[in-house]
Design a protein around this motif. Structure first.
Motif, PDB file in Angstrom:
ATOM      1  N   VAL A 196       3.391  12.075 -23.574  1.00 32.67           N
ATOM      2  CA  VAL A 196       2.321  12.263 -22.589  1.00 32.67           C
ATOM      3  C   VAL A 196       1.246  11.198 -22.776  1.00 32.67           C
ATOM      4  O   VAL A 196       0.730  10.639 -21.793  1.00 32.67           O
ATOM      5  N   LEU A 197       0.903  10.901 -24.021  1.00 30.55           N
ATOM      6  CA  LEU A 197      -0.091   9.874 -24.298  1.00 30.55           C
ATOM      7  C   LEU A 197       0.352   8.523 -23.736  1.00 30.55           C
ATOM      8  O   LEU A 197      -0.442   7.796 -23.119  1.00 30.55           O
ATOM      9  N   THR A 198       1.610   8.176 -23.945  1.00 31.06           N
ATOM     10  CA  THR A 198       2.115   6.898 -23.429  1.00 31.06           C
ATOM     11  C   THR A 198       2.065   6.867 -21.906  1.00 31.06           C
ATOM     12  O   THR A 198       1.688   5.850 -21.302  1.00 31.06           O
ATOM     13  N   GLU A 199       2.442   7.970 -21.270  1.00 32.18           N
ATOM     14  CA  GLU A 199       2.359   8.025 -19.804  1.00 32.18           C
ATOM     15  C   GLU A 199       0.921   7.876 -19.325  1.00 32.18           C
ATOM     16  O   GLU A 199       0.654   7.202 -18.324  1.00 32.18           O
ATOM     17  N   TRP A 200       0.002   8.502 -20.032  1.00 31.66           N
ATOM     18  CA  TRP A 200      -1.410   8.356 -19.676  1.00 31.66           C
ATOM     19  C   TRP A 200      -1.833   6.885 -19.717  1.00 31.66           C
ATOM     20  O   TRP A 200      -2.524   6.400 -18.816  1.00 31.66           O
ATOM     21  N   LEU A 201      -1.433   6.183 -20.764  1.00 30.85           N
ATOM     22  CA  LEU A 201      -1.846   4.787 -20.908  1.00 30.85           C
ATOM     23  C   LEU A 201      -1.231   3.908 -19.818  1.00 30.85           C
ATOM     24  O   LEU A 201      -1.906   3.026 -19.263  1.00 30.85           O
ATOM     25  N   VAL A 202       0.042   4.134 -19.526  1.00 31.10           N
ATOM     26  CA  VAL A 202       0.681   3.346 -18.467  1.00 31.10           C
ATOM     27  C   VAL A 202       0.022   3.630 -17.123  1.00 31.10           C
ATOM     28  O   VAL A 202      -0.265   2.702 -16.333  1.00 31.10           O
ATOM     29  N   GLU A 203      -0.251   4.903 -16.835  1.00 25.49           N
ATOM     30  CA  GLU A 203      -0.903   5.255 -15.565  1.00 25.49           C
ATOM     31  C   GLU A 203      -2.325   4.716 -15.513  1.00 25.49           C
ATOM     32  O   GLU A 203      -2.808   4.318 -14.438  1.00 25.49           O
ATOM     33  N   THR A 204      -3.000   4.693 -16.651  1.00 27.27           N
ATOM     34  CA  THR A 204      -4.350   4.117 -16.678  1.00 27.27           C
ATOM     35  C   THR A 204      -4.308   2.636 -16.360  1.00 27.27           C
ATOM     36  O   THR A 204      -5.170   2.118 -15.631  1.00 27.27           O
ATOM     37  N   ALA A 205      -3.322   1.925 -16.920  1.00 33.29           N
ATOM     38  CA  ALA A 205      -3.185   0.497 -16.613  1.00 33.29           C
ATOM     39  C   ALA A 205      -2.942   0.291 -15.123  1.00 33.29           C
ATOM     40  O   ALA A 205      -3.545  -0.608 -14.502  1.00 33.29           O
ATOM     41  N   ARG A 206      -2.083   1.096 -14.542  1.00 35.85           N
ATOM     42  CA  ARG A 206      -1.821   0.966 -13.107  1.00 35.85           C
ATOM     43  C   ARG A 206      -3.064   1.310 -12.291  1.00 35.85           C
ATOM     44  O   ARG A 206      -3.363   0.658 -11.277  1.00 35.85           O
ATOM     45  N   HIS A 207      -3.783   2.353 -12.726  1.00 39.02           N
ATOM     46  CA  HIS A 207      -5.002   2.735 -12.011  1.00 39.02           C
ATOM     47  C   HIS A 207      -6.041   1.630 -12.061  1.00 39.02           C
ATOM     48  O   HIS A 207      -6.775   1.408 -11.079  1.00 39.02           O
ATOM     49  N   ALA A 208      -6.107   0.922 -13.204  1.00 38.20           N
ATOM     50  CA  ALA A 208      -7.068  -0.160 -13.341  1.00 38.20           C
ATOM     51  C   ALA A 208      -6.554  -1.473 -12.765  1.00 38.20           C
ATOM     52  O   ALA A 208      -7.313  -2.448 -12.682  1.00 38.20           O
ATOM     53  N   GLY A 209      -5.274  -1.525 -12.402  1.00 35.00           N
ATOM     54  CA  GLY A 209      -4.727  -2.717 -11.777  1.00 35.00           C
ATOM     55  C   GLY A 209      -4.161  -3.738 -12.730  1.00 35.00           C
ATOM     56  O   GLY A 209      -4.156  -4.940 -12.417  1.00 35.00           O
ATOM     57  N   TYR A 210      -3.647  -3.310 -13.878  1.00 37.39           N
ATOM     58  CA  TYR A 210      -3.084  -4.228 -14.862  1.00 37.39           C
ATOM     59  C   TYR A 210      -1.600  -3.932 -15.055  1.00 37.39           C
ATOM     60  O   TYR A 210      -1.182  -2.771 -15.025  1.00 37.39           O
TER      61      TYR A 210
END
Length: 557
Positions: free
Chosen positions: A43-57
């Motif tokens: 779940v933590l890894t998914e959060w980080l990947v989704e955060t990167a996408r949300h921030a545009g990276y």
């Protein structure tokens, strides 16, 4: 980085040319996450990947499962390219699927020994890697198997951080998670965000967590606490000083009234306070005062042997530890007390996390036998009950036991446990109490007399308290080993040789559960081996309903 292109769908549409050497180190920001089973590392890894996408990276993550829940963590490897997709145009970075030792920008772990394991694998670099780890420990199978104290020393693990990390943050992630009512993964996310490792805003992280459903509120609380802890740049000087301090550093007394603690020197008061509080909780103030009186006998003997206190009153300090543990021996009253405490109910609630409309039921399984019931009976009645059970076993039957399933979530179940827990008054009248106190008296006398003969001898006898542990046959075997050593090694001979013999016997007993090493050590130092104990042989009939084809399958290789 690897020339292989990331899996389809991992980033923006494929087809663009590879982009290299854009970040300050010539590539993506790399992070290795280590989490134990059930801690939400995925779940933590998914959060980080989704955060990167949300921030545009652009980002990519992979994982390698652990062998088991405590023989190795599941590791998650994440790379984030620190240039927004909007600035890349049709170009895309090439990510690596696995971490390369020595090239990590950060290592985040939920368990201290797991952090040390990854450092031992060469993952951390002293000139590059930020290490964020929890100070909490989950004991490995190897640590639990040791008869002695098999735990890895926290001081040794923490030293690795100073040698092989560019910077490090150490705090108890499990405690923060419990206080926030969430899981460790949310705390780890907050620590990563607070470190400033990735070029994301705090709002980007929180937006992804908020989309997680009904548990989002608790996750955000854990995230916020860890974020503030790491973002404020709090070094762990106090924590490291506490763990790396010498064992005889002064400690403030806890749990003991000043009148009881004043006779003891400063190096002993911390351990004495813990022991005193444990015994007040176990049986009451009078029992704790008995503990204090016994310990004063040891202190008087140690002051005779070492008037200057050159050894830091180590004999009295060791006795303060092991004497308290032995005096607070486990019985059915103690088990009922611990099982029915409000703190235990609160812990279950934290672990299960039931919803508002969820129904939580807790069942405790017990199987007390004749030894447990006889322990609370006077010696004559206990002897009769034990003799009856021995005759039962001699006839080929199993030792009598009473399997119980208690619904501790119900009024009747909790009332039954609380009634049993309030029977502390019965304990001093029971047969086991008398037996335990007599054995404790023998050990105490051995420590006092040995210390008066020579400080080293008394210290070795005091350390033999480590032999008393566990319950059932393990506990009985430890007490028998201790009394055998006292009788045959502690009383005669030259004090230095006796101390060496006791040390060898104690180490042999802790190293070999079967006792062969102990017997060899006893014989080597002129003492007889332990007497052989008869064990009844039970014959089991073949079940009558076992068919011929079933029997043939059982015999087949």
């Amino acid at each position: 980085m690897s020339a292989a292109r990331p899996p389809a769908g991992a980033n923006a549409p494929s087809g663009g040319s590879a982009l290299h050497a854009v970040s300050k180190r010539g590539g993506p920001i790399s992070l290795l996450i280590c989490a134990l089973g059930g801690e939400g590392g995925g779940v933590l890894t998914e959060w980080l990947v989704e955060t990167a996408r949300h921030a545009g990276y652009p980002a990519q993550a992979t994982s390698i499962p652990g062998v088991a829940q405590r023989t190795g963590a599941t590791t998650y490897y994440l790379e984030v390219f620190p240039v927004p997709l909007a600035q890349l145009g049709d170009r895309r970075p090439v990510f690596s699927l696995t971490p390369v030792p020595g090239t990590l920008d950060a290592l985040v772990s939920s368990e201290l020994l797991e952090t040390a394991r990854q450092i031992g694998n060469g993952m951390a670099s002293p000139d590059r890697t930020l290490v964020i780890t929890s100070s909490a420990r989950t004991l490995t199978t190897q640590e639990r198997m040791q008869l002695g104290d098999g735990r890895a020393e926290p001081a040794d693990l923490l030293k690795l951080l100073g040698r092989f990390a560019r910077a490090h943050q150490v705090f108890d992630m499990n405690t923060l998670a419990r206080e926030a009512g969430t899981v460790v993964s949310a705390v780890m996310l907050g620590a990563i965000a607070g470190s400033g490792l990735f070029p994301f805003r705090r709002e980007d992280y929180e937006a992804v967590v908020q989309a997680g459903g009904k548990s989002a509120e608790a996750s955000l609380r854990g995230f916020a606490r860890a974020y503030e802890r790491v973002a404020q740049g709090r070094t762990q000087a106090d924590y490291l000083a506490q763990v790396l301090a010498p064992a005889d550093a002064p400690q403030s007394p806890r749990g003991a009234p000043p009148a009881a603690a004043d006779p003891f020197p400063e190096p002993v008061r911390g351990m004495f306070g813990l022991g005193y509080a444990r015994l007040v909780d176990y049986q009451g103030t009078a029992y704790a005062e008995l503990y204090a009186g016994r310990l004063r006998q040891v202190l008087a003997a140690e002051r005779e042997a070492d008037p200057q206190g050159a050894h830091g009153f180590a004999v009295t300090k060791e006795m303060a530890r092991w004497l308290a543990l032995w005096m607070a021996f486990d019985d059915i009253v103690r088990v009922a007390d611990l099982k029915s405490r409000a703190s235990r109910s609160a812990r279950v609630q934290r672990e299960v996390k039931p919803g508002v409309h969820d129904l939580l039921k807790v069942y405790d399984h017990f199987k007390p036998g004749v030894p447990e019931f006889a322990a609370l009976l006077p010696a004559p009645l206990a002897g009769r009950l034990t003799a009856w059970d021995r005759r039962r076993v001699a006839r080929g039957k199993a030792s009598w036991a009473l399997p119980l399933k208690v619904a501790t979530h119900s009024v009747l179940g909790m009332a039954a446990l609380r009634t049993l827990a309030r029977m502390k008054w019965l304990r001093p009248r029971g047969s086991r109490y008398a037996i335990e106190q007599a054995m404790i008296g023998q050990w105490l006398e051995g420590v006092v007399q040995g210390t008066r003969r020579a400080w080293e001898l008394g210290h070795e006898i005091a350390l033999c308290g480590r032999l008393i542990k566990g319950y059932g046959s393990t506990n009985e075997r430890g007490k028998e080993n201790l009394l055998h050593v006292l009788e045959h090694l502690a009383r005669g001979g030259v004090a230095p040789e006796a101390a060496q013999a006791i040390r060898a016997a104690r180490e042999a007993a802790l190293a070999d559960d079967a006792g062969k090493a102990l017997d060899a050590a006893l014989v080597q130092h002129g003492a007889p081996p332990r007497p052989v104990k008869a064990v009844p042989v039970r014959w089991v009939r073949k079940p009558r309903g076992l068919a011929a084809d079933d029997e043939s399958r059982l015999k087949a290789p």
